[in-house]
Design an enzyme around this catalytic site. Structure first.
Site, short mmCIF file in Angstrom:
data_model
loop_
_atom_site.label_atom_id
_atom_site.label_comp_id
_atom_site.label_asym_id
_atom_site.label_seq_id
_atom_site.Cartn_x
_atom_site.Cartn_y
_atom_site.Cartn_z
CG ASN A 1 35.05 50.97 47.81
OD1 ASN A 1 36.11 50.98 48.44
ND2 ASN A 1 34.67 49.88 47.44
CG HIS B 1 38.30 47.38 49.32
ND1 HIS B 1 37.94 48.63 48.66
CD2 HIS B 1 38.66 46.56 48.33
CE1 HIS B 1 37.80 48.16 47.31
NE2 HIS B 1 38.50 47.09 47.23
CG ASP C 1 38.51 49.10 43.17
OD1 ASP C 1 38.65 48.18 42.13
OD2 ASP C 1 38.09 48.34 44.25
CG HIS D 1 42.83 46.75 44.76
ND1 HIS D 1 42.50 46.76 43.52
CD2 HIS D 1 41.67 46.88 45.53
CE1 HIS D 1 41.37 47.04 43.45
NE2 HIS D 1 40.68 47.04 44.53
CG HIS E 1 40.50 43.89 40.02
ND1 HIS E 1 40.02 44.57 38.93
CD2 HIS E 1 39.86 44.59 41.21
CE1 HIS E 1 39.02 45.39 39.35
NE2 HIS E 1 38.97 45.63 40.61
CG ASP F 1 39.72 43.48 45.12
OD1 ASP F 1 39.50 44.49 46.10
OD2 ASP F 1 39.04 43.07 44.09
N PRO G 1 30.18 41.20 46.22
CG PRO G 1 30.82 42.58 44.53
CD PRO G 1 29.66 42.34 45.48
CG ASN H 1 33.37 43.88 40.42
OD1 ASN H 1 34.09 43.70 39.26
ND2 ASN H 1 32.70 44.99 40.55
#
Length: 435
Positions: A95, A63, A155, A61, A235, A308, A326, A281
């Protein structure tokens, strides 16, 4: 990227932190010998004296923001952060802008990661078109594409329609891929910005109830049971989620879950001062939730650690708390936070760290060459750590394009000394080794 005609020797390391120090010889990306005094004739060395050797870490996970928000992170800068953090594989969430809901985007992410070559960057495909939650994305096409998508997730948003979620689980079962759920019932979190509890009430912040997460975890466990499918919970953040996961696993439901380093270490008392760097988040919960998450990770009720890693531009964080985006950085600090919360308290030993940061995440998504045992004949995806190191986190030392770390000025234990991807050194002593 394969490595040919190349030898690497890692000297004087304790495998999994156990036994006497040994040398590990790597030939053409594969471990060829484990013994003492293997140094003859090998030109490239890693001095592992005092270090612990573990399988390279796998992050389910992260980004990386490319395409669309390259001002905050790129596959290149995120790969560098991952290598410095001991990772040999990361899963980049969907995303982006445009959303990774077709092979055009997921194949690009995979190809770019391979071109950079510091870490295997596996694209995560969106479950629904545009993350809109109304129509399934091209799961089959993404799974069959060059990016070989193994996991799908919206996500940042929950697949909140139960019928659509069930259909996604059914399709995923047929394709042999995994659905990862951002567990948040959106009708319970309208305008919410902090954990619903005494701290939020005292600070005047709109509350985010535990039930928003727990209701989706319970629902999706039952949907997975009825569809005879697998589901992964992103998460996990509450003690109630832990109990739901325990119940589901006791009933042989194929559910797995991850916890972030920041939910292991930080609680909502950090919100005093209204610093948006602590907005995330799901939100930071209470200290009792942190304790439950740590115990669940040690027990195996929560399967693995996932960062995350969520970089944001300065203008998206240095603003009013309610308006801030977040998310927190996590790739370069994950090992140290796990060491602080799990190893220092005796909840995990170093073999346990290998389980939750490498072996279990690799198994959850079916990576054949990651999370493997440290043994002759196995792929050389490895990390050397210094278990006795201490370091003080400063945002300026992190290689991400963003600076939103919640661990600024904290002194943490343990640090990555070197990372090896298929026999090639990608990071050593805090420096990235570019190809």
């Amino acid at each position: 990227m394969s490595v040919s005609n190349h030898q690497l020797l890692i000297t004087d390391v304790r495998l999994y932190g156990e036994g006497d120090p040994l040398d590990v010889l790597i030939d053409d990306g594969v471990i060829s010998a484990i013994d003492t005094d293997l140094s003859a004739g090998v030109e490239e060395h890693i001095d592992g004296r005092g270090g612990v050797l573990l399988p390279g870490f796998v992050d389910l996970h992260t980004h990386l923001r490319e395409p669309g928000r390259e001002d905050t992170e790129t596959i290149e800068t995120g790969s560098a952060a991952a290598a410095l953090g001991g990772y040999t594989a990361v899963f980049a969430m969907a995303n982006t802008d445009p959303v990774a809901d077709s092979p055009v985007i997921t194949d690009h992410v995979w190809a770019r990661g391979q071109e950079i070559g510091l870490v295997d960057v596996h694209p995560v495909g969106a479950v629904t078109v545009g993350l809109a939650g109304t129509r399934l994305a091209e799961l089959g096409a993404m799974a069959a594409g060059a990016g070989r998508v193994r996991m799908f997730s919206d996500d940042g948003k929950c697949v909140h329609d139960p019928l659509l979620m069930r259909r996604a689980l059914e399709y995923a079962t047929g394709l042999g891929v995994l659905i990862a759920q951002h567990a948040e019932e959106p009708r319970l979190t309208v305008d919410a910005i902090a954990h619903e509890g005494p701290t939020a009430a005292r600070l005047g912040l709109a509350g985010w109830p535990r039930s928003a997460e727990e209701s989706i975890v319970a629902r999706d466990a039952i949907l997975a049971r009825d569809a005879d499918a697998r589901v992964h919970i992103c998460h996990a953040s509450t003690a109630g989620t832990v109990e739901l996961l325990r119940w589901a696993k006791s009933h042989d439901i194929a559910i797995t879950a991850e916890v972030t380093p920041h939910h292991l270490l930080l609680d909502d008392s950090r919100l005093v001062g209204y610093d948006p760097v602590h907005k995330v988040n799901p939100p930071l919960r209470e200290a009792s939730d942190c304790q439950a998450l740590r115990a669940a990770l040690a027990e195996g009720v929560i399967d693995c650690v996932a960062t995350d890693h969520a970089p944001h531009a300065e203008q998206d964080k240095c603003c009013e708390f309610a308006q801030a985006r977040p998310g927190m950085l996590g790739l370069q600090t994950a090992l140290s936070v796990v060491a602080a919360t799990m190893v220092a308290d005796g909840l995990l030993d170093w073999r346990g760290v290998a389980r939750v940061m490498s072996e279990r995440p690799a198994a959850i998504v079916g990576l054949p060459d990651q999370g493997r045992p440290i043994a002759v004949g196995e792929p050389a995806n490895l990390v050397v750590i210094d278990p006795d190191a201490e370091w003080t986190v400063t945002a300026e030392e992190l290689v991400s394009r963003s600076r939103n770390t919640p661990f600024e000025s904290m002194t943490l234990p343990a640090r990555v000394r070197a990372t090896v991807l298929r026999g090639r050194v990608t990071a050593v002593e805090g420096e990235v080794r570019w190809t």
